[in-house]
Write an enzyme that holds these catalytic residues in place. Structure first.
Site, PDB file in Angstrom:
ATOM      1  N   LYS A  51       7.038   0.242   5.736  1.00 17.12           N
ATOM      2  CA  LYS A  51       6.170   0.089   6.890  1.00 17.12           C
ATOM      3  C   LYS A  51       6.904  -0.696   7.961  1.00 17.12           C
ATOM      4  CE  LYS A  51       2.769  -1.972   4.874  1.00 17.12           C
ATOM      5  NZ  LYS A  51       1.459  -2.597   4.672  1.00 17.12           N
ATOM      6  N   VAL A  99      -0.608   3.492   2.090  1.00 17.46           N
ATOM      7  CA  VAL A  99      -0.521   2.893   3.422  1.00 17.46           C
ATOM      8  C   VAL A  99      -0.227   1.397   3.345  1.00 17.46           C
ATOM      9  CG1 VAL A  99      -1.777   2.427   5.557  1.00 17.46           C
ATOM     10  CG2 VAL A  99      -2.005   4.650   4.432  1.00 17.46           C
ATOM     11  N   GLU A 100      -0.837   0.715   2.384  1.00 20.19           N
ATOM     12  CA  GLU A 100      -0.677  -0.735   2.301  1.00 20.19           C
ATOM     13  C   GLU A 100       0.720  -1.159   1.890  1.00 20.19           C
ATOM     14  OE1 GLU A 100      -2.490  -3.227   3.114  1.00 20.19           O
ATOM     15  OE2 GLU A 100      -4.448  -2.323   3.495  1.00 20.19           O
ATOM     16  N   SER A 101       1.292  -0.492   0.890  1.00 21.86           N
ATOM     17  CA  SER A 101       2.560  -0.983   0.335  1.00 21.86           C
ATOM     18  C   SER A 101       3.597   0.089   0.076  1.00 21.86           C
ATOM     19  CB  SER A 101       2.289  -1.716  -0.984  1.00 21.86           C
ATOM     20  OG  SER A 101       1.838  -0.793  -1.974  1.00 21.86           O
ATOM     21  N   TYR A 187      -5.062   2.093  11.255  1.00 18.30           N
ATOM     22  CA  TYR A 187      -5.097   2.071   9.788  1.00 18.30           C
ATOM     23  C   TYR A 187      -6.131   3.030   9.214  1.00 18.30           C
ATOM     24  CZ  TYR A 187      -5.898  -0.013   5.125  1.00 18.30           C
ATOM     25  OH  TYR A 187      -6.062  -0.228   3.778  1.00 18.30           O
TER      26      TYR A 187
END
Length: 203
Positions: A51, A99-101, A187
């Site tokens: 990211k 998406v987070e990690s 997001y």
């Protein structure tokens, strides 16, 4: 592994020059395919594994992170167990982790979020997560949080995801609407896009 590390260094160097770009990739035998883009590739084999949010960089230690990030199947049993316990769709858990990690269990954000589902210290404490870097604990804690948010917001996934990203207090503050934060506004549709992509294949 040498080829994988070389490509990751090359991709990271390119990604550093692209504003808000993200790196997607997949491994097929000895071949590594990498795409740098601000939108998910249409090919569902590509997974997010770096990211590049404004002011935030997710750590990429050598080839280990890449191997973990490109092997979401290694956490399948934890995700299914958490989904069964919480009744949260496993495809949603997969989408949030993506998406987070990017499936990096060691991911850390500048805000203090840690692990696959990027749990903040207060959230981890609320759900009894002793070690946020432990994949099983992290996934179960994140899934429990998603379950409670689904109850709180009547299973409105847009609000659930907005609350997961910005906190339920922020969603309530703005009249049970998505808070007008740039990160949160980007997001929610990103996670929903992965959710729709993963849902047909989810068990």
């Amino acid at each position: 592994m040498f080829q994988l590390r070389y490509l990751l260094v090359w991709a990271a160097a390119l990604g550093a020059g692209a504003a808000h770009a993200e790196i997607y990739g997949f491994v097929d035998g000895d071949r590594v395919s990498v795409v740098i883009s601000d939108t998910p590739p249409a090919d569902s084999r590509y997974l997010l594994f770096r990211k590049n949010r404004p002011g935030e960089v997710t750590d990429m230690p050598g080839g280990t992170f890449a191997a973990q990030a490109l092997e979401p199947g290694r956490y399948r049993s934890h995700i299914l167990a958490a989904a069964e316990e919480t009744r949260v769709d496993p495809a949603l858990i997969h989408a949030v982790i993506t998406v987070e990690s990017g499936y990096n269990p060691s991911a850390r954000s500048s805000a203090g979020a840690v692990g696959l589902m990027q749990l903040m210290p207060a959230t981890a404490k609320r759900y009894g997560v002793k070690n946020r870097l432990d994949p099983a604990q992290n996934i179960h804690g994140g899934a429990r949080y998603l379950r409670d948010l689904q109850v709180m917001f009547g299973n409105n996934l847009q609000l659930v995801l907005a609350a997961y990203n910005a906190g339920e207090e922020s969603v309530m503050k703005y009249g049970r609407r998505i808070p007008p934060y740039r990160e949160t506004v980007a997001y929610v549709p990103k996670v929903l896009s992965y959710y729709r992509k993963f849902r047909p294949a989810a068990p």
